[in-house]
Scaffold this motif. Structure first.
Motif, PDB file in Angstrom:
ATOM      1  N   PHE A 292       0.706  -1.404  -0.054  1.00 50.93           N
ATOM      2  CA  PHE A 292       0.113  -0.035  -0.036  1.00 50.93           C
ATOM      3  C   PHE A 292       0.890   1.187  -0.039  1.00 50.93           C
ATOM      4  CE2 PHE A 292      -2.754   3.038   2.518  1.00 50.93           C
ATOM      5  CZ  PHE A 292      -3.838   3.236   1.215  1.00 50.93           C
ATOM      6  N   VAL A 293       1.900   1.448   0.768  1.00 55.62           N
ATOM      7  CA  VAL A 293       2.599   2.560   1.055  1.00 55.62           C
ATOM      8  C   VAL A 293       3.499   2.608  -0.315  1.00 55.62           C
ATOM      9  CG1 VAL A 293       4.869   3.499   2.020  1.00 55.62           C
ATOM     10  CG2 VAL A 293       2.984   2.435   3.447  1.00 55.62           C
ATOM     11  N   HIS A 294       4.066   1.436  -1.042  1.00 50.19           N
ATOM     12  CA  HIS A 294       4.795   1.700  -2.428  1.00 50.19           C
ATOM     13  C   HIS A 294       3.994   2.201  -3.434  1.00 50.19           C
ATOM     14  CE1 HIS A 294       7.851  -1.428  -0.594  1.00 50.19           C
ATOM     15  NE2 HIS A 294       8.477  -0.116  -0.851  1.00 50.19           N
ATOM     16  N   ARG A 295       2.518   1.809  -3.459  1.00 50.15           N
ATOM     17  CA  ARG A 295       1.661   2.330  -4.514  1.00 50.15           C
ATOM     18  C   ARG A 295       1.308   3.605  -4.270  1.00 50.15           C
ATOM     19  NH1 ARG A 295       1.323  -1.808  -8.465  1.00 50.15           N
ATOM     20  NH2 ARG A 295       1.109  -3.768  -7.445  1.00 50.15           N
ATOM     21  N   VAL A 296       0.877   4.174  -3.056  1.00 50.41           N
ATOM     22  CA  VAL A 296       0.364   5.304  -2.983  1.00 50.41           C
ATOM     23  C   VAL A 296       1.260   6.245  -2.302  1.00 50.41           C
ATOM     24  CG1 VAL A 296      -2.017   4.438  -2.859  1.00 50.41           C
ATOM     25  CG2 VAL A 296      -0.810   4.937  -0.568  1.00 50.41           C
ATOM     26  N   GLY A 297       2.207   5.843  -1.666  1.00 49.78           N
ATOM     27  CA  GLY A 297       3.282   7.022  -1.002  1.00 49.78           C
ATOM     28  C   GLY A 297       2.822   6.845   0.466  1.00 49.78           C
ATOM     29  N   PHE A 298       3.874   7.141   1.254  1.00 48.17           N
ATOM     30  CA  PHE A 298       3.677   7.003   2.660  1.00 48.17           C
ATOM     31  C   PHE A 298       2.686   8.143   3.152  1.00 48.17           C
ATOM     32  CE2 PHE A 298       4.861   7.807   7.180  1.00 48.17           C
ATOM     33  CZ  PHE A 298       4.604   6.420   7.500  1.00 48.17           C
ATOM     34  N   GLY A 299       2.858   9.332   2.668  1.00 49.99           N
ATOM     35  CA  GLY A 299       2.274  10.547   3.092  1.00 49.99           C
ATOM     36  C   GLY A 299       0.653  10.285   2.585  1.00 49.99           C
ATOM     37  N   ASN A 300       0.372   9.734   1.493  1.00 53.82           N
ATOM     38  CA  ASN A 300      -1.154   9.310   1.116  1.00 53.82           C
ATOM     39  C   ASN A 300      -1.698   8.208   2.112  1.00 53.82           C
ATOM     40  OD1 ASN A 300      -1.064  11.218  -0.721  1.00 53.82           O
ATOM     41  ND2 ASN A 300      -0.566  10.021  -2.511  1.00 53.82           N
ATOM     42  N   ALA A 301      -0.714   7.275   2.522  1.00 51.29           N
ATOM     43  CA  ALA A 301      -1.068   5.880   3.123  1.00 51.29           C
ATOM     44  C   ALA A 301      -1.329   6.189   4.751  1.00 51.29           C
ATOM     45  CB  ALA A 301       0.132   4.823   3.142  1.00 51.29           C
ATOM     46  N   LEU A 302      -0.665   7.314   5.286  1.00 53.14           N
ATOM     47  CA  LEU A 302      -0.663   7.290   6.684  1.00 53.14           C
ATOM     48  C   LEU A 302      -2.041   7.479   7.127  1.00 53.14           C
ATOM     49  CD1 LEU A 302       1.245   7.244   8.983  1.00 53.14           C
ATOM     50  CD2 LEU A 302       1.283   9.944   8.807  1.00 53.14           C
ATOM     51  N   PRO A 303      -2.993   8.218   6.687  1.00 53.81           N
ATOM     52  CA  PRO A 303      -4.546   8.138   7.383  1.00 53.81           C
ATOM     53  C   PRO A 303      -5.148   6.764   7.488  1.00 53.81           C
ATOM     54  CG  PRO A 303      -4.344   9.941   5.987  1.00 53.81           C
ATOM     55  CD  PRO A 303      -3.102   8.969   5.803  1.00 53.81           C
ATOM     56  N   ILE A 304      -4.823   6.054   6.424  1.00 56.18           N
ATOM     57  CA  ILE A 304      -5.394   4.573   6.386  1.00 56.18           C
ATOM     58  C   ILE A 304      -4.820   3.664   7.216  1.00 56.18           C
ATOM     59  CG2 ILE A 304      -5.875   2.552   4.793  1.00 56.18           C
ATOM     60  CD1 ILE A 304      -8.023   4.588   4.487  1.00 56.18           C
ATOM     61  N   LEU A 305      -3.385   3.612   7.159  1.00 54.95           N
ATOM     62  CA  LEU A 305      -2.594   3.050   8.058  1.00 54.95           C
ATOM     63  C   LEU A 305      -2.927   3.041   9.318  1.00 54.95           C
ATOM     64  CD1 LEU A 305       1.144   3.118   6.488  1.00 54.95           C
ATOM     65  CD2 LEU A 305      -0.657   1.237   6.234  1.00 54.95           C
ATOM     66  N   SER A 306      -3.297   4.294   9.793  1.00 54.12           N
ATOM     67  CA  SER A 306      -3.597   4.775  11.269  1.00 54.12           C
ATOM     68  C   SER A 306      -5.134   4.154  11.353  1.00 54.12           C
ATOM     69  CB  SER A 306      -3.853   6.210  11.355  1.00 54.12           C
ATOM     70  OG  SER A 306      -4.324   6.649  12.786  1.00 54.12           O
ATOM     71  N   VAL A 307      -5.915   3.995  10.524  1.00 53.74           N
ATOM     72  CA  VAL A 307      -7.314   3.529  10.891  1.00 53.74           C
ATOM     73  C   VAL A 307      -7.188   2.257  10.957  1.00 53.74           C
ATOM     74  CG1 VAL A 307      -9.467   2.903   9.721  1.00 53.74           C
ATOM     75  CG2 VAL A 307      -8.498   5.198   9.659  1.00 53.74           C
ATOM     76  N   LYS A 308      -6.173   1.506  10.192  1.00 51.73           N
ATOM     77  CA  LYS A 308      -6.091  -0.157  10.323  1.00 51.73           C
ATOM     78  C   LYS A 308      -5.016  -0.499  11.527  1.00 51.73           C
ATOM     79  CE  LYS A 308      -8.413  -0.461   6.471  1.00 51.73           C
ATOM     80  NZ  LYS A 308      -9.665  -1.070   6.410  1.00 51.73           N
ATOM     81  N   GLY A 309      -4.533   0.573  12.226  1.00 52.04           N
ATOM     82  CA  GLY A 309      -3.870   0.287  13.455  1.00 52.04           C
ATOM     83  C   GLY A 309      -2.307   0.014  13.113  1.00 52.04           C
ATOM     84  N   PHE A 310      -1.764   0.382  12.001  1.00 51.36           N
ATOM     85  CA  PHE A 310      -0.222   0.142  11.589  1.00 51.36           C
ATOM     86  C   PHE A 310       0.379   1.345  11.906  1.00 51.36           C
ATOM     87  CE2 PHE A 310      -2.487  -3.119   8.852  1.00 51.36           C
ATOM     88  CZ  PHE A 310      -1.571  -4.091   9.519  1.00 51.36           C
ATOM     89  N   ALA A 311      -0.208   2.521  12.087  1.00 51.92           N
ATOM     90  CA  ALA A 311       0.650   3.811  12.501  1.00 51.92           C
ATOM     91  C   ALA A 311      -0.226   4.639  13.484  1.00 51.92           C
ATOM     92  CB  ALA A 311       0.891   4.645  11.104  1.00 51.92           C
ATOM     93  N   LYS A 312       0.495   5.332  14.182  1.00 50.21           N
ATOM     94  CA  LYS A 312      -0.456   6.308  14.902  1.00 50.21           C
ATOM     95  C   LYS A 312      -0.137   7.854  14.566  1.00 50.21           C
ATOM     96  CE  LYS A 312      -0.050   3.647  19.083  1.00 50.21           C
ATOM     97  NZ  LYS A 312       0.018   3.912  20.393  1.00 50.21           N
ATOM     98  N   MET A 313      -1.540   8.331  14.393  1.00 49.35           N
ATOM     99  CA  MET A 313      -1.379   9.799  13.906  1.00 49.35           C
ATOM    100  C   MET A 313      -1.272  10.580  15.063  1.00 49.35           C
ATOM    101  SD  MET A 313      -2.224   9.816  10.434  1.00 49.35           S
ATOM    102  CE  MET A 313      -2.922  11.276  10.126  1.00 49.35           C
ATOM    103  N   PRO A 314      -0.385  11.822  14.712  1.00 52.01           N
ATOM    104  CA  PRO A 314       0.010  12.721  16.049  1.00 52.01           C
ATOM    105  C   PRO A 314      -1.643  13.185  16.311  1.00 52.01           C
ATOM    106  CG  PRO A 314       0.899  13.578  13.913  1.00 52.01           C
ATOM    107  CD  PRO A 314       0.196  12.210  13.588  1.00 52.01           C
ATOM    108  N   VAL A 315      -1.447  13.686  17.431  1.00 52.23           N
ATOM    109  CA  VAL A 315      -2.752  14.344  18.035  1.00 52.23           C
ATOM    110  C   VAL A 315      -2.367  15.696  18.535  1.00 52.23           C
ATOM    111  CG1 VAL A 315      -4.483  14.398  20.036  1.00 52.23           C
ATOM    112  CG2 VAL A 315      -3.622  12.069  19.154  1.00 52.23           C
ATOM    113  N   GLY A 316      -3.193  16.588  18.139  1.00 53.80           N
ATOM    114  CA  GLY A 316      -2.857  17.902  18.271  1.00 53.80           C
ATOM    115  C   GLY A 316      -2.927  18.393  19.871  1.00 53.80           C
ATOM    116  N   GLN A 317      -2.060  19.407  19.975  1.00 49.62           N
ATOM    117  CA  GLN A 317      -2.057  19.742  21.616  1.00 49.62           C
ATOM    118  C   GLN A 317      -3.301  20.787  21.894  1.00 49.62           C
ATOM    119  OE1 GLN A 317      -0.048  18.368  23.739  1.00 49.62           O
ATOM    120  NE2 GLN A 317       1.178  17.067  22.403  1.00 49.62           N
TER     121      GLN A 317
END
Length: 178
Positions: free
Chosen positions: A153-178
């Protein structure tokens, strides 16, 4: 387009029948026309949501239900003639990741193979769309087409584009605003 609305209520296995009767190819052509039209003409409005979300949900439903349907849809978006070049870029990226000491070069922020004007580039563009439903449905469809493999997925769409879906799927954590 009314047919897409009717198909929304179809069983998940109906995609197999549509593929066997070569109707799925027509639906994919319609999908490409809709995406192109939205990106080139319509812009950001509710008609874009109405045109794209139902067909993406439908394609994702059928792709999840049958691996041969998933393969057909994947070949439509990521054509076989580009696959060898893509795999070569994946190998190059993996070599860079293994030899790089800098974390800056660890992830490909852009798709490895999505040349301007291609349908796969247009799909990646939808991942950055300001409207959340389009962005999410595009990500879910591409995630399914990658067989839920985060690396592909990351190779096909790029890490920047993949990050939101990876976060939803539990593979990455999105930073939380302060």
């Amino acid at each position: 387009l009314s047919t897409i609305t009717l198909l929304m209520d179809s069983d998940r296995s109906f995609g197999t029948l549509l593929m066997q009767r070569n109707v799925l190819a027509d639906i994919l052509q319609l999908f490409e026309l809709q995406v192109t039209s939205i990106l080139e003409k319509t812009g950001i409005d509710n008609s874009a949501i109405a045109a794209l979300v139902p067909i993406m949900v439908l394609l994702n439903k059928y792709a999840m239900a049958d691996s041969s349907v998933r393969s057909l849809i994947k070949l439509f978006i990521f054509p076989a003639e580009a696959e060898e070049d893509f795999q070569e870029k994946v190998k190059d990226q993996q070599m860079q990741e293994s030899t790089s000491t800098s974390t800056k070069n660890k992830k490909n922020m852009r798709p490895l193979d999505a040349p301007e004007g291609t349908f796969r580039r247009k799909m990646c563009t939808l991942l950055t769309w300001p409207e959340g439903h389009i962005k999410r449905c595009t990500g879910e469809l591409l995630w399914t087409l990658c067989s839920s493999d985060p690396t592909e997925f990351v190779h096909r769409v790029g890490f920047g584009n993949a990050l939101p879906i990876l976060s939803v799927k539990g593979f990455a954590k999105m930073p939380v605003g302060q």
